[in-house]
Each structure stands twice: as structure tokens, then as C-alpha cells.
Motif scaffolding. Sequence first.
Motif, PDB file in Angstrom:
ATOM      1  N   SER A  83     156.210  25.409  51.733  1.00  0.00           N
ATOM      2  CA  SER A  83     157.237  26.128  52.489  1.00  0.00           C
ATOM      3  C   SER A  83     158.255  25.150  53.064  1.00  0.00           C
ATOM      4  O   SER A  83     157.938  24.003  53.394  1.00  0.00           O
ATOM      5  N   THR A  84     159.477  25.611  53.167  1.00  0.00           N
ATOM      6  CA  THR A  84     160.548  24.828  53.762  1.00  0.00           C
ATOM      7  C   THR A  84     161.578  25.765  54.361  1.00  0.00           C
ATOM      8  O   THR A  84     161.765  26.888  53.877  1.00  0.00           O
ATOM      9  N   LYS A  85     162.237  25.307  55.399  1.00  0.00           N
ATOM     10  CA  LYS A  85     163.290  26.098  56.019  1.00  0.00           C
ATOM     11  C   LYS A  85     164.628  25.909  55.304  1.00  0.00           C
ATOM     12  O   LYS A  85     165.588  26.642  55.582  1.00  0.00           O
ATOM     13  N   TYR A  86     164.684  24.912  54.419  1.00  0.00           N
ATOM     14  CA  TYR A  86     165.928  24.705  53.671  1.00  0.00           C
ATOM     15  C   TYR A  86     166.151  25.879  52.725  1.00  0.00           C
ATOM     16  O   TYR A  86     165.256  26.239  51.958  1.00  0.00           O
ATOM     17  N   SER A 104     160.931  11.182  50.441  1.00  0.00           N
ATOM     18  CA  SER A 104     161.967  12.141  50.847  1.00  0.00           C
ATOM     19  C   SER A 104     162.529  12.843  49.628  1.00  0.00           C
ATOM     20  O   SER A 104     162.278  12.456  48.481  1.00  0.00           O
ATOM     21  N   LEU A 118     165.574  15.888  52.834  1.00  0.00           N
ATOM     22  CA  LEU A 118     164.383  16.438  53.473  1.00  0.00           C
ATOM     23  C   LEU A 118     163.325  15.339  53.566  1.00  0.00           C
ATOM     24  O   LEU A 118     163.202  14.503  52.669  1.00  0.00           O
ATOM     25  N   GLU A 121     157.652  16.379  54.913  1.00  0.00           N
ATOM     26  CA  GLU A 121     157.214  17.706  55.341  1.00  0.00           C
ATOM     27  C   GLU A 121     158.239  18.786  55.006  1.00  0.00           C
ATOM     28  O   GLU A 121     158.095  19.936  55.422  1.00  0.00           O
ATOM     29  N   LEU A 122     159.297  18.392  54.274  1.00  0.00           N
ATOM     30  CA  LEU A 122     160.379  19.287  53.850  1.00  0.00           C
ATOM     31  C   LEU A 122     161.204  19.802  55.017  1.00  0.00           C
ATOM     32  O   LEU A 122     161.814  20.877  54.946  1.00  0.00           O
ATOM     33  N   GLU A 123     161.232  19.029  56.106  1.00  0.00           N
ATOM     34  CA  GLU A 123     162.137  19.287  57.223  1.00  0.00           C
ATOM     35  C   GLU A 123     163.429  18.517  56.970  1.00  0.00           C
ATOM     36  O   GLU A 123     163.429  17.441  56.363  1.00  0.00           O
TER      37      GLU A 123
END
Length: 462
Positions: A83-86, A104, A118, A121-123
Motif C-alpha cells: 500500500s502507498t498513499k502516492y 527508494s 518514495l 516504506e513507499l512514503e
Amino acid sequence: MGFFLGVDDRTALSGESERTRGSIDLRKGFVETAGLYPPQPVLEKKEWSAIRDYFIENAPAEAIPQETKTPSVGDAAGFVPLSTKYGPPYAITSLVHIDERSRSVLLFDARLGRLTVLDQELEVLESHLSPGVTLVEAKAFLDDRLHLLSIGDLFAAEIGAKYGEVQLAKTDNGKLSGLEVLLEGLHRPSDMLLADFDGDGFEEVVVSNFGEYTGNLALYPGKRGGGFASEAVVLNSQPGAVKSEAFDFDGDGRLDILVVQGHARENVSLYLNRGGLEFEQRVLLEKHPGFGYVDIELGDFNGDGKMDFLAVNGDNADSDPFNTLKRDHGIRIYLGDGSGNFEESYFYPMYGAFGAAVEDFDGDGDLDIAAIAYHSDFRAERPENFIYLEQSEEGGFRSRRLEAADKGRWLTINSGDLDGDGDAEIILGAAYLPVGIPPEQMDAYAELSRRGPAILVLDNQW
């Protein structure tokens, strides 16, 4: 074809839609802008009519179906979506790249003109606008540098425009700084290859200037102290160069170049290094103009110690607005003999295949394949947008689908060890554009565009 011969014959378009006629008008304008429309027809009218009638009379009423293939053996359960918020809406993800050094992910969205990094953690680590740039490739350089390639004009909106660039940026824990333009004025480049071809200790860069109606394959010599000479060695003056890979294919101690060429003169060629940055082209494969080459990947697929290659063909954008499925589209493996000769050993039919990643994904000692299709069969109940080809002990491949990948239209793919556990993850980048979509599927496409993810990151848990 007619426009290149100075012929504008719309006879066969009787009854076609306004959209079709508009598309043909645009193509004529492109050929004229490129200076390739002759002032006078180069054929007599009866000669042109004979050519036109031959194609119309012999073309099948329906697209010839692809070869029968073994059904998928199940879901690729070893790849787990992260999952990612991007997720910019209506994404056009022209670049996905896993930087194994900093753990990254680099992303570029061509609709927004925005580069995003990112973390593991894909933040979002950083994100900023990049006016006038459309990144399509990134390659690690030394311990803290990154070469970036901008195609410039992604949609070929300006015929002949040369806005492409090769850039160099410093990296610090994934963040970029100190951007430097090493080459500019490139003609819609789709790929860059960095290697020392003359043995002087400095890397050259081979740029696949795909262009549109004009373009070339160009090598820029490396300079002492870094960077590249502005004067290119043109290896091929035809448009359509898609991607190149370097390896000493003939065993003479010099790196050669394997190139896949799309557009009108579809071929895979080996450029044999004769020393002094001089190369001899040997055409390995030559295909018809609708073949749609898009990618090549190197690897020793049969474990005999000799380099092989994988070729992907599935570009169907030029078929708009007719969008005919092509039976030839798919993924092929060619086994090498160590002397620069190759023989096809495997074919997986895949409508609209558009890219592949080659790794030993399941850790069993042989190479597997993950592939995407951008121009899949949208009329199918479940279009084949992604496939995982797991190499078996018998040297064949088992195909596996992935439900999570059904939800996007994937333009880009990359693999690499994102989490540092020794195996390769996969990242897919989506591009929601109507190109290649059949008219009767436009409503379904609109829904896919509205709901589809911008990227899909797959954790390798095989």
C-alpha cells in the motif's frame, strides 16, 4: 503509406467515422511537417490503385487470432501488493525506477510534470515540479549519482522537436540535488545506454532517439573528467530506436550493442564493435511494420553460460483508430551461441505486450519474466495486463496472472531489491490515455481511468 508516396486517397475510408477521418488528417499533417510528403506522387495512379486493391482484397475481415497458449496455472501469489498513499488521479507514469542503493523509488508523472521519490516504506520522500521535462529512464552512476533521461515531447505534439536531455543528479539517501544537463537537443529519446566502448576508462552514452518520422541511434563519446562530447557518432539514421543493451557478443574483448528498432523498419540488430567507436550493423531479425517492438532484455535463460535475449513487441498505438489486435504480439526468447548468433526458443503470445523485467524472482536459480501489456484485448472479460512467467525445471514457463494488476493500465515496469532482502521487487506504472481503446470500450476505459492506481508495488515473497 500513401502519404509518403505523395498520394492522398481516401477511397477506402467511405463510411468511416468522423474520428477516423480526423485521425487520418492528423497523420497527413505530421508527414508534411516532417518534410516527407513528396510534392508530386511518385507512383502512377494505376500503380497506387493496384497496391491499394491488393491489400484491401487480401486483408482478413477479422483479426487473425493469436496462437493457442497454455492456460495460467493460478495466481502469482508470491507477489504481494504494498500500500502507498502516492496516487495522482489520471496518472501518466512515464518513469518507475527502484534505486537499490538508497532503497527508494523514483516516479515521474507526465500529466503533472512532477518527479516524486518514495522511501522504502513507499512514503513520499520528496516531490517537485519539473517544467519542460518528461523523465522516462534513470540509471545509477557511481555511489551517489543518477543519470536521468527526458524524452521531452512524450506525445510527439511537435514533429521534429528536439527537447530531450540526458541529466546527472546527485543523490543523498534518495533525495536529488545538483542537477546538471549533460546533453540536450535530443530527438524524443526513449533509452540511454552507458558503457565504455573504446576502453579508455570513460563511459560513452548510446541514445535511442526514437523521434517520430525522423530520428536516429547516436553514440556520444565520454570525456575525461565526466560528461559527453556534444558531437555524436550516428550508428543508424532511421527513426524508431527503442532500447539498447551492451555485451561482448562475439567474444573479441570489446562491448557490442544490441538494439531493438520499432516504427516502420522493425528489427533487432547487433552492432559489432570494430574498435575506435566504429560499429558494424548485423540485422538479426527483421519484421513487418506492424510488429511493434518495444523492449529487449539480456539474460542467460538456459544456463549454458552464453548470453541470450528477450524481445517484447506489442506497440499498437499506430493502429488508432482501428485498434486491430495483432497475433504476432508477445514475448520471445532468443538463445545465443556465444558468437553473435541467436535462435528463437520460446514465444508467449500477449496482445499489446509493452515491457518486461527479467530476474530470478522465485530464487530457484533460473530466470523468470514479469511482463505488462498496454494494448491488451480490452474486449476480453479479463484483459491480460500483467503476466508472470515462472521458468520450470524443464526449461519451459508456467504463466501466472495477478488479480491486483487487473485494475491498472500499465505503461512502465521496473524491478530491483527495494527492501534489501536479496530478492527483486516489481513496480508497475500506469498511464491512463485513450490511445488504443476501441470506441465501444470507452465507457469501461473512463471507469478504469477514474479508479485505477498510479502505481503498483509488488513485494517479492516467493
